[in-house]
Design a protein around this motif. Structure first.
Motif, PDB file in Angstrom:
ATOM      1  N   LYS A 126       0.885  -1.181   0.000  1.00  0.00           N
ATOM      2  CA  LYS A 126       0.000   0.000   0.000  1.00  0.00           C
ATOM      3  C   LYS A 126       0.917   1.224   0.000  1.00  0.00           C
ATOM      4  O   LYS A 126       1.963   1.225   0.638  1.00  0.00           O
ATOM      5  CB  LYS A 126      -0.848   0.000   1.279  1.00  0.00           C
ATOM      6  CG  LYS A 126      -2.112  -0.848   1.170  1.00  0.00           C
ATOM      7  CD  LYS A 126      -2.743  -0.966   2.568  1.00  0.00           C
ATOM      8  CE  LYS A 126      -3.945   0.003   2.713  1.00  0.00           C
ATOM      9  NZ  LYS A 126      -4.519  -0.066   4.054  1.00  0.00           N
ATOM     10  N   ASP A 127       0.470   2.293  -0.675  1.00  0.00           N
ATOM     11  CA  ASP A 127       1.478   3.324  -0.756  1.00  0.00           C
ATOM     12  C   ASP A 127       1.634   4.013   0.608  1.00  0.00           C
ATOM     13  O   ASP A 127       0.777   3.956   1.471  1.00  0.00           O
ATOM     14  CB  ASP A 127       1.147   4.319  -1.894  1.00  0.00           C
ATOM     15  CG  ASP A 127      -0.139   5.088  -1.568  1.00  0.00           C
ATOM     16  OD1 ASP A 127      -0.430   5.200  -0.350  1.00  0.00           O
ATOM     17  OD2 ASP A 127      -0.852   5.515  -2.479  1.00  0.00           O
ATOM     18  N   ILE A 128       2.776   4.659   0.721  1.00  0.00           N
ATOM     19  CA  ILE A 128       3.243   5.130   2.044  1.00  0.00           C
ATOM     20  C   ILE A 128       2.261   6.131   2.626  1.00  0.00           C
ATOM     21  O   ILE A 128       2.014   6.165   3.841  1.00  0.00           O
ATOM     22  CB  ILE A 128       4.676   5.700   1.933  1.00  0.00           C
ATOM     23  CG1 ILE A 128       5.211   6.034   3.351  1.00  0.00           C
ATOM     24  CG2 ILE A 128       4.747   6.886   1.005  1.00  0.00           C
ATOM     25  CD1 ILE A 128       5.307   4.875   4.311  1.00  0.00           C
ATOM     26  N   GLU A 129       1.627   6.905   1.735  1.00  0.00           N
ATOM     27  CA  GLU A 129       0.696   7.932   2.281  1.00  0.00           C
ATOM     28  C   GLU A 129      -0.432   7.251   3.053  1.00  0.00           C
ATOM     29  O   GLU A 129      -0.777   7.642   4.163  1.00  0.00           O
ATOM     30  CB  GLU A 129       0.118   8.765   1.117  1.00  0.00           C
ATOM     31  CG  GLU A 129       1.124   9.837   0.649  1.00  0.00           C
ATOM     32  CD  GLU A 129       1.912  10.424   1.836  1.00  0.00           C
ATOM     33  OE1 GLU A 129       1.260  10.752   2.864  1.00  0.00           O
ATOM     34  OE2 GLU A 129       3.152  10.493   1.757  1.00  0.00           O
ATOM     35  N   ASP A 130      -0.959   6.163   2.456  1.00  0.00           N
ATOM     36  CA  ASP A 130      -2.060   5.461   3.157  1.00  0.00           C
ATOM     37  C   ASP A 130      -1.588   4.973   4.516  1.00  0.00           C
ATOM     38  O   ASP A 130      -2.265   5.126   5.525  1.00  0.00           O
ATOM     39  CB  ASP A 130      -2.508   4.239   2.312  1.00  0.00           C
ATOM     40  CG  ASP A 130      -3.382   4.700   1.140  1.00  0.00           C
ATOM     41  OD1 ASP A 130      -3.764   5.903   1.176  1.00  0.00           O
ATOM     42  OD2 ASP A 130      -3.627   3.910   0.234  1.00  0.00           O
ATOM     43  N   ILE A 131      -0.357   4.393   4.525  1.00  0.00           N
ATOM     44  CA  ILE A 131       0.151   3.817   5.790  1.00  0.00           C
ATOM     45  C   ILE A 131       0.273   4.912   6.840  1.00  0.00           C
ATOM     46  O   ILE A 131      -0.175   4.776   7.989  1.00  0.00           O
ATOM     47  CB  ILE A 131       1.525   3.149   5.532  1.00  0.00           C
ATOM     48  CG1 ILE A 131       1.340   1.954   4.583  1.00  0.00           C
ATOM     49  CG2 ILE A 131       2.156   2.715   6.838  1.00  0.00           C
ATOM     50  CD1 ILE A 131       2.635   1.279   4.186  1.00  0.00           C
ATOM     51  N   LEU A 132       0.842   6.043   6.420  1.00  0.00           N
ATOM     52  CA  LEU A 132       1.050   7.115   7.409  1.00  0.00           C
ATOM     53  C   LEU A 132      -0.287   7.627   7.926  1.00  0.00           C
ATOM     54  O   LEU A 132      -0.485   7.844   9.131  1.00  0.00           O
ATOM     55  CB  LEU A 132       1.870   8.249   6.759  1.00  0.00           C
ATOM     56  CG  LEU A 132       3.304   7.817   6.367  1.00  0.00           C
ATOM     57  CD1 LEU A 132       4.031   8.947   5.646  1.00  0.00           C
ATOM     58  CD2 LEU A 132       4.085   7.381   7.607  1.00  0.00           C
ATOM     59  N   GLN A 133      -1.273   7.751   7.010  1.00  0.00           N
ATOM     60  CA  GLN A 133      -2.606   8.222   7.472  1.00  0.00           C
ATOM     61  C   GLN A 133      -3.207   7.222   8.454  1.00  0.00           C
ATOM     62  O   GLN A 133      -3.776   7.590   9.489  1.00  0.00           O
ATOM     63  CB  GLN A 133      -3.530   8.367   6.251  1.00  0.00           C
ATOM     64  CG  GLN A 133      -3.514   9.756   5.644  1.00  0.00           C
ATOM     65  CD  GLN A 133      -4.413   9.812   4.412  1.00  0.00           C
ATOM     66  OE1 GLN A 133      -5.292   8.942   4.262  1.00  0.00           O
ATOM     67  NE2 GLN A 133      -4.181  10.782   3.555  1.00  0.00           N
ATOM     68  N   LYS A 134      -2.991   5.976   8.132  1.00  0.00           N
ATOM     69  CA  LYS A 134      -3.561   4.937   9.028  1.00  0.00           C
ATOM     70  C   LYS A 134      -2.910   5.057  10.400  1.00  0.00           C
ATOM     71  O   LYS A 134      -3.598   5.058  11.431  1.00  0.00           O
ATOM     72  CB  LYS A 134      -3.294   3.551   8.431  1.00  0.00           C
ATOM     73  CG  LYS A 134      -3.921   2.397   9.218  1.00  0.00           C
ATOM     74  CD  LYS A 134      -3.417   1.015   8.759  1.00  0.00           C
ATOM     75  CE  LYS A 134      -2.124   0.666   9.466  1.00  0.00           C
ATOM     76  NZ  LYS A 134      -1.700  -0.750   9.245  1.00  0.00           N
ATOM     77  N   LEU A 135      -1.560   5.172  10.407  1.00  0.00           N
ATOM     78  CA  LEU A 135      -0.855   5.273  11.705  1.00  0.00           C
ATOM     79  C   LEU A 135      -1.350   6.514  12.454  1.00  0.00           C
ATOM     80  O   LEU A 135      -1.606   6.477  13.668  1.00  0.00           O
ATOM     81  CB  LEU A 135       0.658   5.353  11.459  1.00  0.00           C
ATOM     82  CG  LEU A 135       1.302   4.061  10.920  1.00  0.00           C
ATOM     83  CD1 LEU A 135       2.780   4.284  10.597  1.00  0.00           C
ATOM     84  CD2 LEU A 135       1.151   2.942  11.951  1.00  0.00           C
TER      85      LEU A 135
END
Lengths: 264, 809, 294, 194
Positions: free
Chosen positions: C2-11
């Motif tokens: 999953k692209d990094i933006e999604d991961i950071l938003q999730k975190l």
């Protein structure tokens, strides 16, 4: 944080359901809804209909299709959690309200039992309890969703007929499944009232299933009520008195069951 | 089951007949749906369209009690269209065996029938033996006296027209099922059959199952993954209770019960140890003496010595040819001959046939000791409907029992998986586990006999009875080890095949029944369970490892599977005579030249191509091969269709023998029968429903389950309902020659009328889950309607086909 | 991926919800959040050499030898220093009162006084004396350099584990330590519906399935000697305790397969369970991340 | 060769479990909250045991969670390790909790009904066991059949019968099957027959 909320869809694949009714028991167990004293009305379907203490119900229907094949249709009935929910529009006290995940939740404390929603709902879902003077319906286990848990009925289903997930993925899964099934299989739920958060995969055209409207929509009376009358009454006469009066003015005695569009 | 639940996913065609799997075995149906997702075809043959039919590829309705006609037609189809698996049938069945020329069949009866005794003299049901006593064979299967030709000739009478006229199934439907199922008669296809009470509840129940076994042998489906004949049994530990033989006719491990024709151990072993002169037949029951003596040592311990034939004569003996099954028991009780009844965890007042007779019989008891987790219609018979307590002399005890999660112990599912259970909580208040109850009762009885003596008191006093833990409670682990068996003396075991030897010390556990002895140096409570512990005491029933090397769902290290953890029985038949798997894609076993690899082989010997050491695959059978010709059955080596005791026809369309010639007919004044009578014109069957379980004695007390199925109902076809002017949900009376029940009418499209011998025959059906005790207005036992008659071999009652009348109440 | 933006938003979302649900540990979560985000960004951007050269011996693996043990943990040319340096700024925002230490650490690395590869060459065995000497240079408690080293290890091994995971997909792993890097778990979760138990590895962020009613640490399977502790009105917060080896494992119950979940944030947010269990005399299976700054 | 836990503890330097809390103030509120929970004994200890369902013969696995203090089951779920049901349960299995003592209809006391009486009376185990033993011995001995009409030794009693059960454990089945035979019973059967 509100706007980015993930939307869930509960997909009911009637072509996998064996009507074992594990979901019906799990719903009662989780919501601590008591059993009602029932009788056998000549069908496996029991209780007879949705009730204040029965928020989901497997409907049994014996059906012979156009080319003479007999089929036994099972449909898990319950709140469809519409995007454009007629009940929310009609609810004078705001008890019925939209929440994240696409759930139409119900705040029982401020429900005034005016039953505007029971006649507004195109699927005829909310049920009124005379003693508590409140209405009751499935809330898609909203408190479980907040905890990251699936709805109780989803957890109970052993054949995988009920699944739940993020909206886009579930809609895609539904269309892939219908394509694989072929025949008259159809996806039901994404094409009206702004799309519902409970969707079906049906093996027969929607018109065949009893108590399932072909083209459900928000009744005109509700649209009228919401845009014209609602703001005045709440300001002018205070919630309770106003709602009851307005209710009587528009509907007359609540027994009169207004004919909904699309209902045979 | 020859296979097990998870193995259903490996099948290409699944015939569900005699079962309603989706409703009564939901987890089995999950595995069936897994097979369907992979493209398997699922066929449901049942008198009624049920929730199982809704999820199958198609449903074929047939008249209750005509399963042998339906399957006989399939054998005819397979044999006459050359659909059988040649290599398998020739090598692994007794198709090539030549039958005694005096063996005859005509007009519904085999040779040797004695009408007065309703029994056969089986002298002519034998094979022609060569000089050294080995059956003669014609491997070309052409000889008219060979089993294959006799079978083909026998079932040539089951033409499509005849079968359609008996069963009420259209010819297209017959062909549709026959073609679909017979397609599995090739090496790379697997077909399996799921049955339950729908097949066992008939006077010809055992022969129905045998017919299916013959079909599986003809198609080479026995012993392969996704094959076999699978009984989906009804109760959690019915497989275990059958293995340990709470059955009048057997000692634990299916050893034969003693009878008067064997006055001493020597004659008994002589009589029941099969002999076979064919060196390639393992004839595993040659070890019968080891199993019997080890059992007697486990029962009587040190008191069992060679001098007293290990206590042989302390055990009771049955009169030769006499039977003591549940129906005989209530028959005798009704005659007032039985004074005391122990009724543990069961509700015969609802579940036994002819409830009217059963409840009258109970009133004649002096005392009734019941032990259950809920009260039920048997414990409280004395205040049932129409019973005046002041007239009933029976002393009744209702002992509170522990439920399954309140006691440690093992349970066997019908796939022979023996799983260990841990005790989560203590039972409520005074309740005790049945094990504790039995120990306390026997302790008290032993004390009485020690003090006062009595006839054959030695049997009671010499009973080994030290199965308690330190605190005086029932110790399940101790009993489990006693069942597994111990070395009673230091011994050396020599493996004849490999020559390897292993030493064991007195007191160590026996790791496998192959090592048991008949000289009293080993004890074993139940030989089929021997091996559930290794010699160091590791409890294999409690294993919870998840590895599945074959990927076919064998799970060899999950729990223990009797015998010797073999997950699929007769699995050596999944390979050709050289040990090469017929279907490499679904390989459960393969011979590597010196040993078998995969599932535990059904016999360690090399494949039969090795003339010197090789053995045939069906090691438990005397001749080592599957029986198409089965002389072991009481009513004939080939299953023949007979009408139910109480059916719609006055004459059997296939012969002049209307009903099964060898079933026992009960003659008390309450055992009336009305065959082909206009007073009771409709065929009736009984069944359960998803929401309840068996007699309902556990589920009727649960509000959410009762809400969904609150009352007794009769499912009745639309046409018949119109004829009788019965509306949906009306109250109706269903009556038979024996009794009457009041219930709701459920008018449905799911029962269709049958065309039988040119006549329209209607069929109705009722669940049997209700009883008067709870809920009060839920109506009473359906078994007021059912006849006291059972299968000729097993006395399993015929609940599934009798005649009734239906009227508005 | 999953692209990094999604991961950071999730975190971001998960951290916010954790702080809202357990206000008492909000401080800990907000302190570690920048580090967690930085680690995720680094793992996404890192491009490690030697990606295709890993081997796996199936029999060794089945006997319980993790992938790392069958290959080299680290390589000489792994970017230890760049990773360490890019962790400094999040540490500064998270733990401002240690700024001087972080500054000194940057200087020591640039000045080659701290040569990170020395530590990772003998990983994980040795390194105690090296850490002690670094502590002196930093004039800080030994836990600081130890924490920095483990954070660097975490980033590199997490990136490497993504390649290792492909190797072990279709093999059974019955052990209680990580199949990839061998570390004991720091937290576990039970999936809703099936009740499957998944353990999380703090060293390479891998999750693997393990049997219920068995101790991951000493593999004791006597059900009578294992305890479970739940907190009233917090039905998802619990801990597993083993009476044989007296170790515990924080466990999050009834987590739906589709729900968002991050083990590191959960471990920080549920640190009160660590304290309750340690006061009951149980030992953690691996040192909780927060203990460095306790 | 397993990586020992000590290895990792050493790595992160803080070997002791009770790190000096509060040195950086981060953990202060957490410690306070933990103490508050413990003092208000909000932390419930429980055990988990695996068992098997008591309805049909599929043999689905279950996990019972038992409250350590009260000794009562408070939750039953499917056992994810069991390969037959993989953690899921059917409608009856999911309602398995209703078989525990939480169901008020469960039998809890030894009850006795005297001849011609119209009610159950509560008794204790000892009284019941002695009475049952007495009745069984008398019924057995009274018409005990040592030899049948043909004079063959049979050593059996036809006046006492046993029914049940396929809903009890294997060990209990064997105990019953063997002990009732030692008393000479021949009328022995159970619901596997029906």
């Amino acid at each position: 944080m509100k706007e980015h909320k993930m939307e869930y869809v509960k997909l009911i694949d009637t072509t996998l359901c064996t009507a074992c009714r594990g979901c019906q028991v799990a719903c009662k167990q989780w919501n601590e809804n008591p059993a009602s004293k029932t009788q056998n009305h000549g069908s496996y379907q029991n209780p007879q209909d949705l009730e204040w203490n029965t928020w989901t119900l497997i409907r049994f229907q014996e059906y012979t299709d156009t080319d003479g094949n007999f089929k036994w249709l099972f449909r898990k009935d319950g709140c469809m959690h519409c995007t454009d929910a007629a009940c929310v529009r009609a609810c004078p006290s705001g008890a019925l309200h939209h929440t994240d995940y696409g759930v139409v939740a119900h705040n029982r404390e401020i429900c005034i039992g005016c039953k505007a929603c029971t006649s507004a709902c195109p699927f005829d879902i909310p049920r009124y309890n005379k003693t508590t003077e409140k209405i009751y319906k499935c809330d898609l286990c909203y408190d479980r969703l907040k905890n990251g848990q699936p709805a109780a009925c989803v957890k109970a289903c052993i054949t995988g007929a009920i699944t739940m997930g993020e909206k886009e993925t579930m809609i895609k899964k539904a269309y892939d499944r219908v394509e694989k099934l072929g025949g008259k299989a159809v996806v039901y739920g994404d094409k009206f009232v702004g799309g519902t958060h409970v969707m079906y995969i049906l093996s027969e055209p929607p018109a065949v299933y009893d108590k399932l409207p072909v083209k459900p929509s928000v009744p005109m009376s509700v649209i009228l009520w919401k845009n014209l009358f609602k703001p005045f009454t709440l300001i002018g006469m205070g919630a309770i008195a106003g709602a009851a009066a307005l209710h009587y003015l528009i509907k007359g005695p609540h027994e009169v069951h207004e004919k909904k569009e699309g209902e045979e | 089951m020859t296979n097990h639940y998870i193995d259903l996913k490996n099948a290409d065609v699944i015939l569900i007949m005699g079962s309603n799997a989706a409703e009564h075995h939901p987890m089995a149906f999950k595995w069936i749906l897994r097979a369907k997702e992979k493209g398997a075809q699922i066929i449901h043959v049942d008198p009624r369209y049920t929730r199982t039919s809704a999820r199958c590829d198609y449903h074929v309705p047939l008249r209750s009690g005509t399963d042998i006609a339906f399957l006989g037609g399939m054998i005819n189809y397979i044999a006459s269209n050359d659909k059988f698996f040649h290599d398998y049938v020739v090598n692994y069945t007794n198709a090539p065996f030549l039958v005694n020329p005096d063996f005859q069949f005509n007009d519904g009866l085999f040779s040797g029938y004695n009408p007065e005794k309703r029994k056969y003299d089986k002298a002519t049901w034998t094979f022609q033996m060569d000089a050294n006593g080995v059956p003669m064979k014609d491997f070309t299967l052409q000889d008219p006296r060979c089993v294959f030709q006799l079978m083909k000739q026998h079932y040539s009478r089951y033409t499509l027209d005849k079968v359609s006229s008996i069963t009420g199934v259209s010819k297209e439907n017959l062909l549709k099922v026959y073609e679909a199922y017979a397609s599995t008669g090739v090496p790379d296809k697997a077909g399996t059959e799921c049955y339950a009470l729908g097949w066992t509840h008939h006077t010809t129940g055992s022969q129905i199952i045998r017919t299916m076994s013959m079909i599986q042998l003809l198609l080479g489906n026995m012993g392969i993954a996704g094959g076999g004949v699978n009984a989906l049994r009804g109760e959690p530990n019915v497989q275990g209770s059958t293995d340990h033989c709470i059955l009048y006719g057997n000692l634990p491990g299916y050893l034969k019960m003693l009878n008067t024709s064997c006055p001493d151990l020597k004659t008994y072993l002589e009589h029941y140890t099969p002999k076979c002169n064919d060196p390639q037949s393992a004839n595993f029951y040659i070890n019968y003496p080891k199993f019997t003596v080890s059992f007697l040592k486990a029962m009587y311990g040190d008191a069992a010595t060679p001098e007293n034939e290990f206590g042989y004569n302390w055990l009771p003996k049955l009169d030769d040819g006499k039977h003591y099954s549940l129906m005989h028991l209530f028959d005798k009780m009704y005659e007032g001959k039985i004074k005391g009844l122990f009724s543990y965890g069961t509700d015969p007042a609802v579940s036994s046939p002819n409830s009217g007779k059963v409840r009258k019989a109970l009133e004649k008891l002096d005392f009734l000791v019941s032990a259950n987790i809920f009260d039920n219609e048997t414990c409280s018979f004395w205040h049932g409907p129409g019973v005046d307590p002041t007239q009933v002399k029976t002393e009744c005890f209702l002992l509170p029992a522990a439920a399954t999660m309140e006691k440690e112990g093992s349970q066997s599912n019908s796939g022979r998986w023996v799983q260990w259970k841990y005790k989560a909580v203590n039972p409520p208040e005074d309740a005790l586990a049945i094990g504790d109850i039995q120990i306390r009762i026997m302790d008290t009885i032993k004390a009485l006999y020690a003090k006062e003596g009595g006839p054959n008191a030695e049997s009671i006093l010499n009973l080994k009875w030290d199965y308690k833990d330190g605190k005086g409670n029932f110790d399940a682990l101790k009993v489990a080890k006693q069942i597994n068996g111990y070395w009673l003396a230091d011994s050396t075991y020599e493996d004849k095949l490999t020559g390897a030897t292993k030493d064991f010390k007195k007191g160590e556990l026996v790791p496998s029944f192959g090592m048991l002895r008949d000289d009293g140096t080993t004890s074993c409570g139940n030989w089929i369970m021997s091996g559930s512990f290794d010699e160091k005491g590791l409890n294999k029933m409690a294993k919870r490892e998840k590895d599945d090397p074959t990927g076919l769902g064998l799970y060899p290290n999950w729990a223990y599977c009797w015998p010797v953890n073999r997950r699929i029985i007769y699995n050596r038949a999944s390979c050709d005579v050289n040990g090469k798997p017929y279907n490499p894609k679904r390989k459960i076993l393969a011979w590597t030249g010196d040993k078998w690899v995969g599932d535990v082989p059904d016999g360690p010997w090399p494949p039969q191509a090795d003339k010197e050491k090789g053995k045939y695959p069906f090691i438990m059978k005397q001749d080592g091969v599957g029986s198409l010709f089965g002389p072991g059955m009481v009513e004939g080596p080939f299953p023949e269709h007979y009408e139910p005791l109480e059916g719609p026809l006055a004459k059997n369309p296939l012969s002049n023998q209307l009903i099964n010639p060898t079933i026992e007919i009960f003659k008390s004044e309450l055992d009336t029968v009305a065959n082909a009578s206009e007073k009771f014109p409709y065929v009736c069957t009984t069944y359960s429903c998803t929401e309840h379980w068996c007699s309902g004695a556990l589920t009727r007390w649960q509000a959410w389950l009762l809400e969904m199925q609150p009352e007794l109902y009769v499912e009745i076809g639309e046409q018949l309902a119109r004829d009788l002017r019965i509306g949906n949900a009306d109250w109706v009376h269903v009556s038979s020659a024996r009794g009457r029940v009041k219930c709701r009418a459920m008018v449905t499209k799911r029962f269709v009328p049958f065309k039988v011998e040119g006549k329209t025959v209607h069929q109705v059906g009722l669940p049997f889950n209700y009883g008067w005790l709870y809920p009060e207005d839920g109506s009473d036992s359906t078994n007021f309607l059912t006849p006291t008659v059972g299968d000729a071999n097993t006395f399993c009652p015929e609940y599934k086909a009798f005649m009734v009348n239906v009227e508005r109440a | 991926m999953k692209d990094i933006e999604d991961i950071l938003q999730k975190l971001e979302r998960l951290a916010a919800r954790a702080m809202e649900r357990n206000p008492h540990s909000a401080g800990v979560v907000s302190a570690f959040r920048p580090l967690i985000m930085a680690r995720a960004r680094l793992v996404d951007s890192l491009d490690l050499a030697g990606r295709g050269e890993f081997t796996l011996d199936e029999n060794l693996f089945r006997q319980g030898i993790p992938v790392a043990r069958q290959n080299a943990w680290f390589r000489e040319d792994d970017p230890f220093a760049p990773v360490a340096l890019s962790l400094i700024s999040p540490l500064k925002t998270g733990f401002p009162d240690l700024n001087s230490t972080w500054e000194r650490f940057t200087g020591l690395i640039d000045g080659k006084k701290i040569v990170l590869p020395d530590f990772f060459r003998s990983y994980p065995a040795g390194g105690d004396d090296l850490l002690a000497s670094w502590a002196q240079l930093l004039e800080a408690d030994v836990r600081i350099p130890a924490f920095l080293a483990s954070s660097v290890a975490r980033v590199i091994l997490e990136r490497r584990a993504l390649d290792w995971a492909g190797l072990v997909q279709d093999f059974e792993w019955e052990k209680g330590y990580c199949p990839l890097c061998g570390s004991p778990p720091n937290i576990s979760r039970h999936l809703e519906g099936t009740g499957q138990r998944w353990l999380h590895c703090p060293q390479c962020n891998h999750e693997w399935r393990f049997r219920r009613v068995v101790c991951p640490c000493c593999e004791n399977d006597d059900q009578k000697t294992m305890s479970y502790f739940t907190i009233d009105e917090k039905e998802q917060e619990s801990a597993f305790g083993c009476e044989m080896c007296k170790s515990y494992l924080v466990t999050v119950l009834k987590v739906s397969g589709t729900a968002e979940f991050d083990p590191d944030i959960a471990a920080l947010s549920l640190s009160h369970i660590d304290i309750i269990m340690q006061e009951k005399g149980y030992l953690p299976m691996v040192q909780p991340e927060w203990s460095t700054f306790a | 060769m397993e990586i020992t836990r000590r290895g990792f503890l050493a790595l992160s330097g803080a070997v002791g479990s009770q790190a000096a809390l509060g040195a950086f103030g981060l953990m202060g509120p957490v410690k306070a909250y933990a103490d508050e929970l413990s003092k208000a004994n909000k932390v419930k200890a429980s055990k988990q045991y695996t068992t098997v369902c008591a309805y049909c013969s599929c043999g689905c696995g279950l996990i019972c969670s038992v409250d350590y203090m009260t000794g009562k089951i408070f939750n039953i779920e499917g056992d994810p390790e069991n390969p037959i049901n993989e953690g899921s349960l059917c409608a009856k299995g999911a309602g398995f909790f209703d078989l525990t003592e939480a169901n008020k209809h469960r039998l809890r006391k030894v009850q006795y009904r005297a001849p011609y009486s119209d009610k159950w009376e509560e008794k204790d185990w000892d009284w019941a066991l002695n009475r049952i033993a007495r009745l069984t011995k008398d019924a057995r001995d009274k018409d005990f059949v040592v030899t049948n009409e043909k004079g063959e030794l049979v050593n059996r009693t036809e006046s006492v019968a046993h029914l049940g059960s396929s809903n009890i454990d294997n060990e209990e089945c064997w105990l019953i099957s063997m002990s009732v035979r030692s008393m000479g019973l021949v009328y022995i059967d159970h619901q596997a027959r029906v």
